[in-house]
Design a protein around this motif. Structure first.
Motif, PDB file in Angstrom:
ATOM      1  N   PHE A   1       0.854  -1.188   0.000  1.00  0.00           N
ATOM      2  CA  PHE A   1       0.000   0.000   0.000  1.00  0.00           C
ATOM      3  C   PHE A   1       0.891   1.240   0.000  1.00  0.00           C
ATOM      4  CE2 PHE A   1      -2.837   3.247   1.497  1.00  0.00           C
ATOM      5  CZ  PHE A   1      -4.107   2.862   1.075  1.00  0.00           C
ATOM      6  N   VAL A   2       0.891   1.980  -1.108  1.00  0.00           N
ATOM      7  CA  VAL A   2       1.730   3.166  -1.261  1.00  0.00           C
ATOM      8  C   VAL A   2       0.830   4.380  -1.465  1.00  0.00           C
ATOM      9  CG1 VAL A   2       3.517   4.293  -2.633  1.00  0.00           C
ATOM     10  CG2 VAL A   2       3.621   1.812  -2.250  1.00  0.00           C
ATOM     11  N   ALA A   3       1.032   5.409  -0.669  1.00  0.00           N
ATOM     12  CA  ALA A   3       0.174   6.587  -0.766  1.00  0.00           C
ATOM     13  C   ALA A   3       0.964   7.871  -0.578  1.00  0.00           C
ATOM     14  CB  ALA A   3      -0.949   6.515   0.269  1.00  0.00           C
ATOM     15  N   PHE A   4       0.605   8.904  -1.371  1.00  0.00           N
ATOM     16  CA  PHE A   4       1.010  10.294  -1.163  1.00  0.00           C
ATOM     17  C   PHE A   4       2.527  10.501  -1.235  1.00  0.00           C
ATOM     18  CE2 PHE A   4      -2.920  10.492   1.830  1.00  0.00           C
ATOM     19  CZ  PHE A   4      -3.750  10.395   0.736  1.00  0.00           C
ATOM     20  N   CYS A   5       3.178   9.834  -2.166  1.00  0.00           N
ATOM     21  CA  CYS A   5       4.625  10.012  -2.311  1.00  0.00           C
ATOM     22  C   CYS A   5       4.933  11.134  -3.297  1.00  0.00           C
ATOM     23  CB  CYS A   5       5.280   8.709  -2.749  1.00  0.00           C
ATOM     24  SG  CYS A   5       5.225   7.446  -1.440  1.00  0.00           S
ATOM     25  N   GLY A   6       6.133  11.702  -3.186  1.00  0.00           N
ATOM     26  CA  GLY A   6       6.482  12.860  -3.973  1.00  0.00           C
ATOM     27  C   GLY A   6       6.900  12.548  -5.391  1.00  0.00           C
ATOM     28  N   ASP A   7       7.232  11.295  -5.673  1.00  0.00           N
ATOM     29  CA  ASP A   7       7.631  10.911  -7.026  1.00  0.00           C
ATOM     30  C   ASP A   7       6.741   9.752  -7.466  1.00  0.00           C
ATOM     31  OD1 ASP A   7       8.979  10.813  -9.429  1.00  0.00           O
ATOM     32  OD2 ASP A   7      10.914  10.273  -8.585  1.00  0.00           O
TER      33      ASP A   7
ATOM     34  N   ALA B   1       4.862   6.069  -7.347  1.00  0.00           N
ATOM     35  CA  ALA B   1       4.416   5.137  -6.321  1.00  0.00           C
ATOM     36  C   ALA B   1       5.277   3.874  -6.367  1.00  0.00           C
ATOM     37  CB  ALA B   1       2.943   4.793  -6.508  1.00  0.00           C
ATOM     38  N   PHE B   2       5.440   3.299  -7.572  1.00  0.00           N
ATOM     39  CA  PHE B   2       6.244   2.098  -7.771  1.00  0.00           C
ATOM     40  C   PHE B   2       7.235   2.354  -8.906  1.00  0.00           C
ATOM     41  CE2 PHE B   2       2.164   0.684  -6.097  1.00  0.00           C
ATOM     42  CZ  PHE B   2       2.519  -0.219  -5.101  1.00  0.00           C
ATOM     43  N   ASP B   3       8.404   1.724  -8.813  1.00  0.00           N
ATOM     44  CA  ASP B   3       9.434   1.913  -9.833  1.00  0.00           C
ATOM     45  C   ASP B   3      10.285   0.644  -9.872  1.00  0.00           C
ATOM     46  OD1 ASP B   3      11.503   2.815 -11.499  1.00  0.00           O
ATOM     47  OD2 ASP B   3      11.601   4.775 -10.555  1.00  0.00           O
ATOM     48  N   TYR B   4      10.591   0.153 -11.069  1.00  0.00           N
ATOM     49  CA  TYR B   4      11.551  -0.950 -11.151  1.00  0.00           C
ATOM     50  C   TYR B   4      12.536  -0.705 -12.278  1.00  0.00           C
ATOM     51  CZ  TYR B   4       8.539  -3.143 -14.816  1.00  0.00           C
ATOM     52  OH  TYR B   4       7.797  -3.420 -15.948  1.00  0.00           O
ATOM     53  N   ASP B   5      13.699  -1.378 -12.187  1.00  0.00           N
ATOM     54  CA  ASP B   5      14.795  -1.102 -13.108  1.00  0.00           C
ATOM     55  C   ASP B   5      15.799  -2.258 -13.039  1.00  0.00           C
ATOM     56  OD1 ASP B   5      16.481   0.260 -14.857  1.00  0.00           O
ATOM     57  OD2 ASP B   5      16.246   2.158 -13.806  1.00  0.00           O
ATOM     58  N   LEU B   6      16.786  -2.214 -13.904  1.00  0.00           N
ATOM     59  CA  LEU B   6      17.958  -3.102 -13.876  1.00  0.00           C
ATOM     60  C   LEU B   6      17.613  -4.589 -13.901  1.00  0.00           C
ATOM     61  CD1 LEU B   6      20.468  -1.313 -11.452  1.00  0.00           C
ATOM     62  CD2 LEU B   6      20.326  -1.212 -13.931  1.00  0.00           C
ATOM     63  N   GLY B   7      16.600  -4.939 -14.677  1.00  0.00           N
ATOM     64  CA  GLY B   7      16.356  -6.345 -14.923  1.00  0.00           C
ATOM     65  C   GLY B   7      15.509  -7.060 -13.894  1.00  0.00           C
ATOM     66  N   TYR B   8      14.613  -6.349 -13.235  1.00  0.00           N
ATOM     67  CA  TYR B   8      13.742  -6.987 -12.241  1.00  0.00           C
ATOM     68  C   TYR B   8      12.839  -8.018 -12.897  1.00  0.00           C
ATOM     69  CZ  TYR B   8       9.910  -7.480  -8.880  1.00  0.00           C
ATOM     70  OH  TYR B   8       8.947  -7.982  -8.036  1.00  0.00           O
ATOM     71  N   THR B   9      12.739  -9.220 -12.311  1.00  0.00           N
ATOM     72  CA  THR B   9      11.945 -10.298 -12.899  1.00  0.00           C
ATOM     73  C   THR B   9      11.061 -11.002 -11.877  1.00  0.00           C
ATOM     74  OG1 THR B   9      13.789 -11.858 -12.605  1.00  0.00           O
ATOM     75  CG2 THR B   9      13.614 -10.739 -14.743  1.00  0.00           C
ATOM     76  N   GLY B  10      10.645 -10.311 -10.834  1.00  0.00           N
ATOM     77  CA  GLY B  10       9.803 -10.927  -9.827  1.00  0.00           C
ATOM     78  C   GLY B  10       8.326 -10.855 -10.167  1.00  0.00           C
ATOM     79  N   LYS B  11       7.509 -11.140  -9.150  1.00  0.00           N
ATOM     80  CA  LYS B  11       6.051 -11.131  -9.290  1.00  0.00           C
ATOM     81  C   LYS B  11       5.449 -10.211  -8.229  1.00  0.00           C
ATOM     82  CE  LYS B  11       5.871 -15.709  -8.895  1.00  0.00           C
ATOM     83  NZ  LYS B  11       7.209 -16.255  -9.204  1.00  0.00           N
ATOM     84  N   GLY B  12       4.237  -9.700  -8.518  1.00  0.00           N
ATOM     85  CA  GLY B  12       3.535  -8.869  -7.562  1.00  0.00           C
ATOM     86  C   GLY B  12       2.039  -9.033  -7.680  1.00  0.00           C
ATOM     87  N   GLN B  13       1.345  -8.937  -6.552  1.00  0.00           N
ATOM     88  CA  GLN B  13      -0.121  -9.025  -6.543  1.00  0.00           C
ATOM     89  C   GLN B  13      -0.668  -8.203  -5.384  1.00  0.00           C
ATOM     90  OE1 GLN B  13      -1.860 -12.961  -6.032  1.00  0.00           O
ATOM     91  NE2 GLN B  13      -3.706 -12.377  -7.145  1.00  0.00           N
ATOM     92  N   PHE B  14      -1.826  -7.612  -5.599  1.00  0.00           N
ATOM     93  CA  PHE B  14      -2.524  -6.790  -4.615  1.00  0.00           C
ATOM     94  C   PHE B  14      -1.676  -5.575  -4.221  1.00  0.00           C
ATOM     95  CE2 PHE B  14      -3.904 -11.263  -3.412  1.00  0.00           C
ATOM     96  CZ  PHE B  14      -5.015 -11.248  -4.224  1.00  0.00           C
ATOM     97  N   LEU B  15      -1.460  -4.694  -5.193  1.00  0.00           N
ATOM     98  CA  LEU B  15      -0.691  -3.479  -4.980  1.00  0.00           C
ATOM     99  C   LEU B  15      -1.599  -2.270  -5.134  1.00  0.00           C
ATOM    100  CD1 LEU B  15       2.465  -4.281  -7.189  1.00  0.00           C
ATOM    101  CD2 LEU B  15       1.909  -5.116  -4.896  1.00  0.00           C
TER     102      LEU B  15
END
Length: 447
Positions: A231-237, A239-253
């Protein structure tokens, strides 16, 4: 590692029943116990931080290689304020491990010094301390297979991340709330609320709140870590960011922005080598609430050859939709889409791109009208719709749990890690962010 009793500790009050009686456990009352944590280079050591103490991080505090920091449910960790060389943060180095496993009733809280958890720090306050950085041994895409993490001075050897172990285990973050972070240690060099760099897939990241961070909420640099219930809220840049070859999984964001503030809800980066896919995570069940119109901000961007897959999600209230960058010879995520490495399907959009389906998917950079038309047509080809899920913000109350009888077709869930659910977005009949988040304590949920 030096842990000293703060000079302002309240006096221990000893209550004697009578001078002739021996003391019993009930004869002692400790009103507050503050422990100042300073890293002299030796790290935290293998230690347990307990809920009956209040810890204050003073500067960069590392969990060194081979050390394990365990944090009990209900523990509150404060950090000194400061920027540049005076910033404070908790950093798990390669080979170190954090076991911060709170509960719904007793979450673990990271916040700024002086926060009484009862409203003494305004909800929107940002950049008051650093954040949490976890560095691992999983693969990243650089020529050397290693990198120095942003937010930590380059001369600090414990800031190096990257390796060859996709199954690396950096520990557990569960029912953890990270508040008011994002100190700037140099021009344009802020600390994210939570940074996961080369973190492996045996690490558990589940039920984590990141709120009011000056920079990104959650940023992932390479690695294979899987994330759930974030749960990400009210950030200045972003909310989510990925880079450099990320290969994972995510659910309920969940990603929520304040009106007119922040940048993208999801920024997806890769590298500058054309034709090489360097990131390909898979996400299901996102709820992304943007900052409104007239901001010229995309909801999601694929940049620098990034790939990635997004399914069964709800995206609302953002000026622009899903951006792909096409710059021949330097940065070409459009080529990743053509190769099947970018997918965005079975999702609903509302109040995005003026609710015009032909404008939701758009290109930037050097592209032809034919390129744009192909990507634009994929909106419907991927079974996406302009459709209200009856979520949004009304009078400063956020309604993020839809109440719909029928969702229509969902994209099928692959493998055993994903929870197969019959709804789109991050929440169904249960609001899993209630009771343990600052967002809920502030009374911002409408349902």
């Amino acid at each position: 590692m030096k842990i000293s009793v703060n000079a302002h500790i309240l006096m221990l009050i000893v209550i004697f029943a009578s001078s002739a009686q021996s003391c019993r456990k009930g004869n002692y009352l400790i009103e507050e116990h503050l422990l100042n944590v300073v890293d002299d280079g030796s790290g935290t050591g293998t230690v347990t931080w307990t809920a009956d103490n209040t810890y204050i991080l003073d500067g960069f505090v590392f969990v060194n290689d081979g050390q394990i920091l365990t944090i009990e449910p209900g523990t509150v960790i404060h950090s000194r304020t400061g920027r540049a060389e005076r910033a404070s943060a908790l950093i798990v180095a390669r080979g170190g491990k954090i076991i911060a496993e709170g509960t719904r009733d007793k979450p673990i809280v990271f916040t700024v010094e002086g926060d009484d958890l009862e409203g003494s720090v305004p909800l929107e306050a940002k950049g008051l301390w650093g954040g949490i950085i976890i560095l691992g041994n999983a693969p990243i895409y650089t020529e050397s297979g290693e990198a120095s993490i942003e937010g930590v001075p380059f001369y600090e050897p414990r800031g190096i991340y990257g390796g060859y172990d996709a199954n690396d285990n950096s520990g557990i973050l569960k029912y953890v709330s990270i508040r008011h972070g994002g100190s700037n240690i140099g021009e344009g060099n802020e600390i994210n609320g939570l940074t996961l760099a080369a973190v492996g897939n045996n690490t558990t990241i589940d039920y984590v709140e990141i709120i009011s961070n000056e920079d990104d909420g959650l940023e992932i640099f390479g690695g294979t870590v899987n994330i759930k219930h974030i749960f990400v809220a009210f950030c200045g840049d972003d909310a989510f960011d990925y880079d450099l070859g990320y290969t994972g999984k995510g659910q309920f964001l969940v990603g929520i922005q304040q009106e007119g503030l922040g940048d993208r809800l999801f920024e997806n980066g890769g590298n500058i080598h054309p034709g090489e896919e360097t990131a390909h995570p898979v996400f299901y069940n996102l709820t992304l609430m943007g900052q409104g119109y007239n901001t010229h901000k995309p909801a999601v961007s694929f940049l620098n050859n990034a790939g990635g897959e997004f399914y069964n999600s709800l995206i609302i209230n953002q000026d622009l939709g899903i951006e792909i960058e096409k710059i021949d010879g330097r940065s070409n995520s459009y080529q990743q889409w053509q190769a099947g490495n970018i997918k965005f399907e079975d999702s609903w959009f509302f109040n995005v791109a003026n609710n015009m389906s032909e404008n939701v998917f758009f290109l930037t950079g050097g592209f032809s009208l034919e390129d744009q038309q192909k990507w634009s047509d994929y909106f419907e080809g991927g079974n996406n719709q302009i459709k209200s899920a009856e979520i949004g913000c009304i009078q400063n109350k956020y309604f993020i749990r839809p109440d719909l009888v029928s969702w229509g077709q969902n994209h099928q869930y692959p493998g055993s890690w994903f929870d197969p659910v019959e709804f789109k977005g991050a929440m169904g009949s249960v609001n899993w962010a209630k009771s343990w988040t600052l967002f809920d304590r502030e009374g911002l949920f409408g349902n």
